[in-house]
Structures are given as C-alpha cells and as structure tokens.
Design an enzyme around this catalytic site. Sequence first.
Site, mmCIF file in Angstrom:
data_model
loop_
_atom_site.group_PDB
_atom_site.id
_atom_site.type_symbol
_atom_site.label_atom_id
_atom_site.label_comp_id
_atom_site.label_asym_id
_atom_site.label_seq_id
_atom_site.Cartn_x
_atom_site.Cartn_y
_atom_site.Cartn_z
ATOM 1 N N LYS A 187 -6.878 3.369 -3.038
ATOM 2 C CA LYS A 187 -7.211 3.371 -1.610
ATOM 3 C C LYS A 187 -7.400 4.812 -1.150
ATOM 4 O O LYS A 187 -6.687 5.717 -1.596
ATOM 5 C CB LYS A 187 -6.090 2.685 -0.830
ATOM 6 N N LYS A 238 -10.165 0.157 -2.081
ATOM 7 C CA LYS A 238 -10.017 -0.096 -0.642
ATOM 8 C C LYS A 238 -10.402 1.169 0.109
ATOM 9 O O LYS A 238 -9.881 2.251 -0.167
ATOM 10 C CB LYS A 238 -8.583 -0.497 -0.302
ATOM 11 N N ASP A 247 0.871 -1.183 0.000
ATOM 12 C CA ASP A 247 0.000 0.000 0.000
ATOM 13 C C ASP A 247 0.904 1.229 0.000
ATOM 14 O O ASP A 247 1.499 1.565 1.025
ATOM 15 C CB ASP A 247 -0.898 0.022 1.248
#
Length: 220
Positions: free
Chosen positions: A151, A180, A89
């Site tokens: 995300k 996400k 991430d």
Amino acid sequence: MKFESMIDHTYLKPEGTSKEIDKLIDEAIEWKFGGVCINSSWIKHAKARINKNNVKIISVIGFPLGAGATQAKVQEAKLAIDHGADEIDMVMNIGRFRDGQYDYVLNEIKKIKEAIGDKILKVIIETALLKDYEIEKAAEIVLNSGADYIKTSTGFSYRGATFNDIEIFNKVINGKIKMKAAGGIKTVADLEKYFKLGVERFGTSSSITIITGNETKEKY
C-alpha cells in the site's frame, strides 16, 4: 467499471468520535463499499453496527508513523483481529528501512503476518518519504514478507499515491502480490487509471464524492 467494492471507506483522524465512525459505516453499507478503514479502538463498535452487512473492517496498525516496537505492533495486530477486524493495514518501520536495516523491516512484517494468520495484511510503505530506488527496495521486502498487499500511503504525509509509485511497484512485484493506492485519489478517472495499472484496492475518505463523479479536495 464499478469501483465501490474495491474501496476501503476511510476515517482515521484522531479527533473522530462515534458520530463520525457511525456515519462512515452507514455510508459504507448504503453505497456497498468493500470495507471501512478505522483505528483499532473502534473495531468492536464497528463490528456491532455493521452486524450482518457485508462490509469488511480494516484496522491500521503502528499508525501513522510505523516507528513503534515490533512487539507492540504485533500485539496491536492480534488484538485488532480478536476484536473483529477482517484485515490489517500496517505501517512499515520507515526509519529502520531508511537506515538500511532491511532484515529488521522484513522480520517485523513476517511476525505481524504470522500473528494474524490467514487474515489479509497490507503493508504501507509511505512512498512520499522515499526516493524511487527506495520504493523499489521496499516493494522487494514486502514481496518477500508473506504480506498480501503493498500500500502506498497513510494519508498523513505531504502527499498520497501517485501513478509513478504504482509503476515502480509493478516493476518489482510483477503481479505476485496485490496493490492498494491510498491518498491523493481525486476523481473516477484516477480510479480508472490506477485500476489499469493493476491496483485492486483504494483507500479514501472521499469515496462518495469520487463515485458520484465529483472531484474531492481532500488529500486522503
């Protein structure tokens, strides 16, 4: 709907010790969460403790600011994978993005994706720091970068995900990459609404509180 396998059980506080990381991992194993999201210095420790249990290791890169040199972020991502991370991430370079340096931002994401090969890459754009039209543009860049997910948040800004963020994502990505939501998720009802909007992964440090039907007061 059972959400456990979609949750990245998270601990990213700088003061965390092995005690907190071990607790996170043990909870993820017990509750069958999809993965643990941790800082990169803990990957080897987590890998050993997880052993053969089916829990992914997600490592954050360029966290939480995203403002480091591209070469440093690429190297951090490579090391994270070498140490045993299953997914990355990364934080987008928000300052460069807001300066209109879209090629810089795009190329950085591409380089990190190239460095980690077939491992999952999620790009955190930190929606709290962006206006709606900027979220739309950031989503366009992530869509064209080869990343696997977009995300919302690091959990270190003044807010996390919102339903509006996801609605903007949807306008741009149209199901071509995954989403996400992280930060600001308080209840199972939140999970259900995000899921209906197309979110496939969730980041929270309050996974157990939420799954057991309670409301968390944590912002991440």
